[in-house]
Write a protein that holds these residues in place. Sequence first.
Motif, short mmCIF file in Angstrom:
data_model
loop_
_atom_site.label_atom_id
_atom_site.label_comp_id
_atom_site.label_asym_id
_atom_site.label_seq_id
_atom_site.Cartn_x
_atom_site.Cartn_y
_atom_site.Cartn_z
N SER A 206 0.87 -1.18 0.00
CA SER A 206 0.00 0.00 0.00
C SER A 206 0.90 1.22 0.00
CB SER A 206 -0.89 0.05 1.23
OG SER A 206 -1.72 -1.10 1.34
N LEU A 207 0.38 2.32 -0.52
CA LEU A 207 1.21 3.52 -0.68
C LEU A 207 0.57 4.73 -0.03
CD1 LEU A 207 2.80 4.56 -4.08
CD2 LEU A 207 1.57 6.21 -2.71
N MET A 208 1.38 5.49 0.70
CA MET A 208 0.95 6.78 1.24
C MET A 208 1.97 7.81 0.79
SD MET A 208 0.54 8.09 5.18
CE MET A 208 2.27 7.95 5.62
N ALA A 209 1.51 8.98 0.37
CA ALA A 209 2.42 10.05 -0.05
C ALA A 209 2.10 11.32 0.70
CB ALA A 209 2.29 10.27 -1.56
N GLU A 210 3.16 11.97 1.22
CA GLU A 210 3.00 13.23 1.96
C GLU A 210 3.74 14.33 1.21
OE1 GLU A 210 3.05 11.80 6.54
OE2 GLU A 210 4.95 11.54 5.49
N SER A 211 3.03 15.41 0.90
CA SER A 211 3.62 16.51 0.13
C SER A 211 3.69 17.78 0.96
CB SER A 211 2.77 16.76 -1.13
OG SER A 211 3.25 17.87 -1.85
N THR A 212 4.69 18.61 0.69
CA THR A 212 4.83 19.89 1.39
C THR A 212 3.77 20.88 0.94
OG1 THR A 212 6.43 20.52 -0.29
CG2 THR A 212 7.30 19.68 1.80
N THR A 213 3.24 20.69 -0.27
CA THR A 213 2.19 21.59 -0.78
C THR A 213 1.08 20.75 -1.41
OG1 THR A 213 3.13 21.80 -2.99
CG2 THR A 213 3.95 23.32 -1.32
N PRO A 214 -0.13 21.30 -1.56
CA PRO A 214 -1.24 20.50 -2.08
C PRO A 214 -1.00 20.02 -3.51
CG PRO A 214 -2.06 22.47 -0.98
CD PRO A 214 -0.59 22.64 -1.09
N VAL A 215 -1.27 18.74 -3.72
CA VAL A 215 -1.16 18.11 -5.04
C VAL A 215 -2.34 17.14 -5.17
CG1 VAL A 215 1.36 18.27 -5.30
CG2 VAL A 215 0.35 16.31 -4.08
N VAL A 216 -2.46 16.54 -6.34
CA VAL A 216 -3.50 15.53 -6.57
C VAL A 216 -2.81 14.28 -7.13
CG1 VAL A 216 -5.72 15.00 -7.66
CG2 VAL A 216 -5.15 17.37 -7.10
N MET A 217 -3.26 13.10 -6.69
CA MET A 217 -2.62 11.86 -7.09
C MET A 217 -3.61 10.79 -7.55
SD MET A 217 0.56 11.29 -4.49
CE MET A 217 1.48 12.70 -3.81
N GLN A 218 -3.17 10.01 -8.52
CA GLN A 218 -3.94 8.89 -9.06
C GLN A 218 -2.96 7.74 -9.30
OE1 GLN A 218 -6.03 10.12 -12.62
NE2 GLN A 218 -6.64 8.05 -13.21
N LEU A 219 -3.39 6.52 -9.03
CA LEU A 219 -2.53 5.35 -9.22
C LEU A 219 -3.13 4.43 -10.26
CD1 LEU A 219 -0.02 3.70 -8.28
CD2 LEU A 219 -1.53 2.58 -6.64
N SER A 220 -2.31 4.04 -11.24
CA SER A 220 -2.77 3.17 -12.32
C SER A 220 -1.85 1.97 -12.45
CB SER A 220 -2.80 3.94 -13.65
OG SER A 220 -3.58 5.12 -13.53
N ARG A 221 -2.43 0.85 -12.81
CA ARG A 221 -1.64 -0.36 -12.99
C ARG A 221 -1.83 -0.93 -14.39
NH1 ARG A 221 -3.21 -4.98 -9.03
NH2 ARG A 221 -2.53 -3.36 -7.61
N LEU A 222 -0.71 -1.31 -15.01
CA LEU A 222 -0.74 -2.04 -16.27
C LEU A 222 -0.26 -3.46 -15.96
CD1 LEU A 222 -0.92 -2.31 -19.35
CD2 LEU A 222 1.50 -1.68 -19.42
N ASP A 223 -1.11 -4.43 -16.24
CA ASP A 223 -0.76 -5.84 -16.01
C ASP A 223 -0.74 -6.52 -17.38
OD1 ASP A 223 -2.13 -8.34 -13.69
OD2 ASP A 223 -0.75 -8.56 -15.38
#
Lengths: 114, 114, 114, 114
Positions: free
Chosen positions: C80-97
């Motif tokens: 599982s992944l958690m990301a912490e940023s110093t400034t506001p951002v937006v994130m999306q995770l995609s997988r290619l299998d």
Amino acid sequence: MNGAKRWFFPDGYIPCGKRGYLASHESLCIMNVNKETAKIKIWFFFEDRDPLSHEVEVPPGRSLHLRLDKLGIPRCKPYSLMAESTTPVVMQLSRLDVGKEHHTLMTTIGYWEE
Amino acid sequence: MNGAKRWFFPDGYIPCGKRGYLASHESLCIMNVNKETAKIKIWFFFEDRDPLSHEVEVPPGRSLHLRLDKLGIPRCKPYSLMAESTTPVVMQLSRLDVGKEHHTLMTTIGYWEE
Amino acid sequence: MNGAKRWFFPDGYIPCGKRGYLASHESLCIMNVNKETAKIKIWFFFEDRDPLSHEVEVPPGRSLHLRLDKLGIPRCKPYSLMAESTTPVVMQLSRLDVGKEHHTLMTTIGYWEE
Amino acid sequence: MNGAKRWFFPDGYIPCGKRGYLASHESLCIMNVNKETAKIKIWFFFEDRDPLSHEVEVPPGRSLHLRLDKLGIPRCKPYSLMAESTTPVVMQLSRLDVGKEHHTLMTTIGYWEE
Ligand SMILES: [Mg+2]
Ligand SMILES: [Mg+2]
Ligand SMILES: [Mg+2]
Ligand SMILES: [Mg+2]
């Protein structure tokens, strides 16, 4: 609250393809974990004509996977969906796109408002 | 409110593959269930160059499935998308990736802010 | 704010399959539409060992599609992944299998907190 | 908070197909980045019968990719899932649908409440 009363899905599309007995379709999946029956009005919005609506109910403590290709919505026509419930529910929209040489799924939880 | 004024999609990518007449593409699907036309500015952010923008309108009570491969955005180049609307709307981004031997879909509702 | 400072993706997995030159992978897509560089710490959580971390930056007005299979995370291992940023951002995770006989995509916007 | 205590996934379905050793399945992926063990009760809601439940734990700083096809839930039967945790966590549900001639993935972050 166990959900929200309004749910929105901008990417609606019932593909035209089929493979054998399996036809492409979308399922609007609704869960009602509360104690009252959820009475739901579903609105279909189009690019070039006025909206259509359809009504369903989901009993307390039940799931409903509503096949959107059996409601009279035209195939191969882009639309968006909004659903309004009398009690809080949760909704997810999934699409199966099949053809002679392909079979693919996509899904998303909806955008929600009270 | 029936939506939000700003929508964000970090994974944008128009794949290069095609199969016969079908070309890979992305669709930014927008629904406007309110009574005013939504005037929308779409920003494309890249890894290595400045952003580009494009404008569309969605009439009241209508859906728009906007093909992102027809706006002059380069294929096969990663990007992110932000859209700002004059009135609340809801947005979802879907990708079709096809090639000689594959045909796959993926989708997500966006991240939203007022 | 144009985003949030913390993003979470519970289903992380870099599949082992490949097809020709194309290897299965995941992309963590990050967009920074603000005026400051976003400094981001990414945490990988596992089922059976302590977390690992990795740091990236995303300049103002830029996108980053970060290939997670190039960071030393083991393939074929759930995380599982958690990301912490110093400034506001937006994130999306995609997988290619991908494999000899398959090629499929999936994606989701993340869960966010300030 | 690093998460929420309740998560909802309306589209649950363990497909019947398999390809060789690989069976279709769903994974409920849970991440606990906090310092206390998360004790989680998972409820399965059906269209035509009463709910079933199952309990799991996720230690602090750990991920769990829970295979839903190994819990006694019937295959090929639509359901919806709600999970309640003693401490904040984040959840995502993914489905792998395989058969002799297809292999496709779909995923979504859940709907969350405190
Ligand atoms: Mg998907
Ligand atoms: Mg997919
Ligand atoms: Mg998908
Ligand atoms: Mg998805």
